[in-house]
Design a protein around this motif. Structure first.
Motif, mmCIF file in Angstrom:
data_model
loop_
_atom_site.group_PDB
_atom_site.id
_atom_site.type_symbol
_atom_site.label_atom_id
_atom_site.label_comp_id
_atom_site.label_asym_id
_atom_site.label_seq_id
_atom_site.Cartn_x
_atom_site.Cartn_y
_atom_site.Cartn_z
ATOM 1 N N ASN A 21 0.830 -1.212 0.000
ATOM 2 C CA ASN A 21 0.000 0.000 0.000
ATOM 3 C C ASN A 21 0.861 1.257 0.000
ATOM 4 O OD1 ASN A 21 -2.207 -1.732 0.170
ATOM 5 N ND2 ASN A 21 -2.502 -1.429 2.368
ATOM 6 N N ILE A 22 1.902 1.245 0.817
ATOM 7 C CA ILE A 22 2.812 2.396 0.877
ATOM 8 C C ILE A 22 3.497 2.602 -0.479
ATOM 9 C CG2 ILE A 22 4.961 3.253 1.903
ATOM 10 C CD1 ILE A 22 4.109 1.840 4.519
ATOM 11 N N ALA A 23 3.984 1.516 -1.047
ATOM 12 C CA ALA A 23 4.698 1.610 -2.327
ATOM 13 C C ALA A 23 3.773 2.094 -3.439
ATOM 14 C CB ALA A 23 5.293 0.251 -2.687
ATOM 15 N N GLY A 33 4.800 13.813 -9.970
ATOM 16 C CA GLY A 33 5.752 14.889 -9.703
ATOM 17 C C GLY A 33 5.459 15.728 -8.481
ATOM 18 N N VAL A 34 4.854 15.122 -7.437
ATOM 19 C CA VAL A 34 4.553 15.873 -6.216
ATOM 20 C C VAL A 34 5.127 15.154 -4.998
ATOM 21 C CG1 VAL A 34 2.452 16.945 -7.106
ATOM 22 C CG2 VAL A 34 2.307 14.738 -5.969
ATOM 23 N N ARG A 35 5.330 15.934 -3.939
ATOM 24 C CA ARG A 35 5.723 15.341 -2.666
ATOM 25 C C ARG A 35 4.527 14.644 -2.026
ATOM 26 N NH1 ARG A 35 7.492 20.592 -1.762
ATOM 27 N NH2 ARG A 35 5.915 20.813 -0.140
ATOM 28 N N LEU A 36 4.804 13.586 -1.303
ATOM 29 C CA LEU A 36 3.777 12.927 -0.493
ATOM 30 C C LEU A 36 4.061 13.228 0.971
ATOM 31 C CD1 LEU A 36 1.387 11.005 -0.075
ATOM 32 C CD2 LEU A 36 3.019 9.104 -0.120
ATOM 33 N N ARG A 51 8.281 3.639 7.901
ATOM 34 C CA ARG A 51 8.175 2.855 6.663
ATOM 35 C C ARG A 51 7.778 3.766 5.496
ATOM 36 N NH1 ARG A 51 7.904 -2.826 7.266
ATOM 37 N NH2 ARG A 51 8.986 -3.340 9.204
ATOM 38 N N GLN A 52 6.863 4.694 5.748
ATOM 39 C CA GLN A 52 6.456 5.624 4.696
ATOM 40 C C GLN A 52 7.602 6.536 4.306
ATOM 41 O OE1 GLN A 52 3.089 6.774 7.249
ATOM 42 N NE2 GLN A 52 1.762 6.494 5.475
ATOM 43 N N GLN A 53 8.341 7.006 5.300
ATOM 44 C CA GLN A 53 9.475 7.889 5.045
ATOM 45 C C GLN A 53 10.555 7.159 4.244
ATOM 46 O OE1 GLN A 53 11.996 9.104 8.466
ATOM 47 N NE2 GLN A 53 11.479 11.205 7.904
ATOM 48 N N ALA A 54 10.802 5.901 4.592
ATOM 49 C CA ALA A 54 11.826 5.125 3.899
ATOM 50 C C ALA A 54 11.481 4.911 2.435
ATOM 51 C CB ALA A 54 12.020 3.777 4.594
ATOM 52 N N VAL A 234 -5.215 7.091 5.138
ATOM 53 C CA VAL A 234 -5.770 5.754 5.368
ATOM 54 C C VAL A 234 -5.227 4.724 4.385
ATOM 55 C CG1 VAL A 234 -7.839 5.971 3.924
ATOM 56 C CG2 VAL A 234 -7.936 4.602 6.029
ATOM 57 N N TYR A 235 -4.612 5.174 3.295
ATOM 58 C CA TYR A 235 -4.062 4.246 2.309
ATOM 59 C C TYR A 235 -3.067 3.267 2.908
ATOM 60 C CZ TYR A 235 0.433 6.673 2.241
ATOM 61 O OH TYR A 235 1.650 7.195 2.613
#
Length: 377
Positions: A21-23, A33-36, A51-54, A234-235
């Motif tokens: 989901n994160i990937a 082309g945007v930051r998350l 994990r999201q940051q990594a 929530v993703y």
């Protein structure tokens, strides 16, 4: 530790599903082309955010100042507090900023802007501020074409604050259920917030950041031109509401509640389990959708969906599981013996996660780590 060794009810995170989901979200944002900037209110867990940051996320979004404090203490220093700040919380935000936290706050009124600017001037400090814009009539924010937008920015720009940009949240996306409808709302969200940013710049006011976000619009967006960042939360787990909205399947939901069968009402076709609303929450978000899962969808101990069964009712510490069609199953006690384990997929991952102080990270039917979760404001 095997699932059979875990006291129930317990909140489980399927590691493989969460990673996927994160990937998926990160890859889509990178392609556009945007930051998350993930919203960490769903998990409220340091390890999940790491994990999201990594994977490539930049900064985090929080919904409470306690989240900001906890995540800053854990090393996250670029934080957007995405609830309009009130005067009684300004000093707490100031304390975070003076400790080195790059905290951005939001406002959507002249009164809030005046209070923030006045406090900043008194403390010889300039708060970073974004203005919330309403792009879908869902909740908070200033209309993008309202003169109030310029008035708020002007108030902040006079001193004590820096106008960092505009932000919006297309919460009405939760009421949609087709990719096309979600894509149209994503474009509405984008175009209106970009219009708001353009109005500020035309008035000679700064607006470097343009922030949008909801999980459904983020995943269905086709174009994010002139947007600088996307916020979504929530993703990371998904849930049954997101499945009904159409941005995931039940097989991609990473959060579940492990529960034990404690009894039966065989004549009614009921299974009684030890997870009630204290474990699942009272959230009945699927009730307004085409598929109503009541209090949750049932899976076996191995995580495989048992499509015919849902949790139809919940008391404080008791849940009732039966067939979706209401037909009594005469073999219910043999099908789900006393002491057997089930997993319940939640309607709303944020609400169900909030019932627990920790998650069990699982790989298959084995728990590999315990991750703490926090709550409060």
């Amino acid at each position: 530790m095997m699932l059979t060794d875990i006291p129930t009810p317990a909140a489980l995170i399927d590691e493989t599903r969460m990673k996927d989901n994160i990937a998926r979200m990160q890859a889509h944002m990178t392609a556009l082309g945007v930051r998350l900037r993930p919203h960490v209110k769903t998990a409220k867990c340091i390890e999940v955010a790491r994990r999201q940051q990594a994977e490539g996320a930049s900064g985090i979004t929080v919904s409470t100042l306690k989240e900001a404090e906890q995540f800053f203490a854990a090393g996250f220093d670029d934080i957007l507090y995405a609830a309009c700040i009130t005067p009684n919380k300004i000093d707490r935000a100031l304390a975070l900023r003076r400790r080195g936290c790059r905290l951005t706050v939001i406002v959507d009124s002249i009164a809030a802007a005046e209070a923030l600017a006045a406090r900043g001037q008194a403390e010889q400090h300039a708060f970073d501020v974004m203005i919330e814009v309403d792009t879908d009539g869902h909740r908070s924010g200033v209309k993008p074409d309202d003169a109030l937008l310029i008035g708020i920015a002007g108030t902040l720009h006079q001193g004590g604050a820096v106008v960092k940009g505009v932000m919006t949240h297309a919460g009405s996306s939760y009421d949609l259920n087709t990719h096309e409808a979600l894509a149209r709302l994503a474009e509405q969200e984008r175009s209106l917030i970009v219009e708001a940013a353009a109005r500020l710049r035309s008035a000679g006011l700064p607006c470097p950041e343009v922030s949008v976000g909801s999980t459904p619009t983020a995943l269905c967006a086709r174009d994010l031109s002139d947007v600088t960042e996307v916020r979504a939360g929530v993703y990371v787990f998904f849930d049954l509401v997101m499945s009904n909205v159409g941005v995931c399947t039940p097989h991609e939901i990473a959060l579940s509640v492990l529960t034990t069968v404690i009894g039966h009402q065989t004549e009614k076709g009921w299974v009684i389990v030890d997870a009630g609303w204290m474990a699942m929450s009272r959230d009945r978000g699927t009730a307004r959708h085409g598929i109503d899962y009541s209090y949750g969808a049932i899976c076996g101990q191995d995580g495989r969906s048992l499509d015919d069964y849902i949790m139809t009712a919940a008391n404080q510490e008791h849940g009732i599981v039966c067939r979706r069609d209401g037909q009594a199953d005469p073999d219910i006690a043999q099908r789900f013996p006393i002491g057997s384990l089930l997993r319940v997929l939640p309607n709303h991952a944020c609400a169900t996660g909030a019932q627990f102080s920790a998650y069990q990270l699982i790989d298959g039917e084995r728990a590999v780590a315990t991750w703490e979760r926090f709550d409060g404001w």
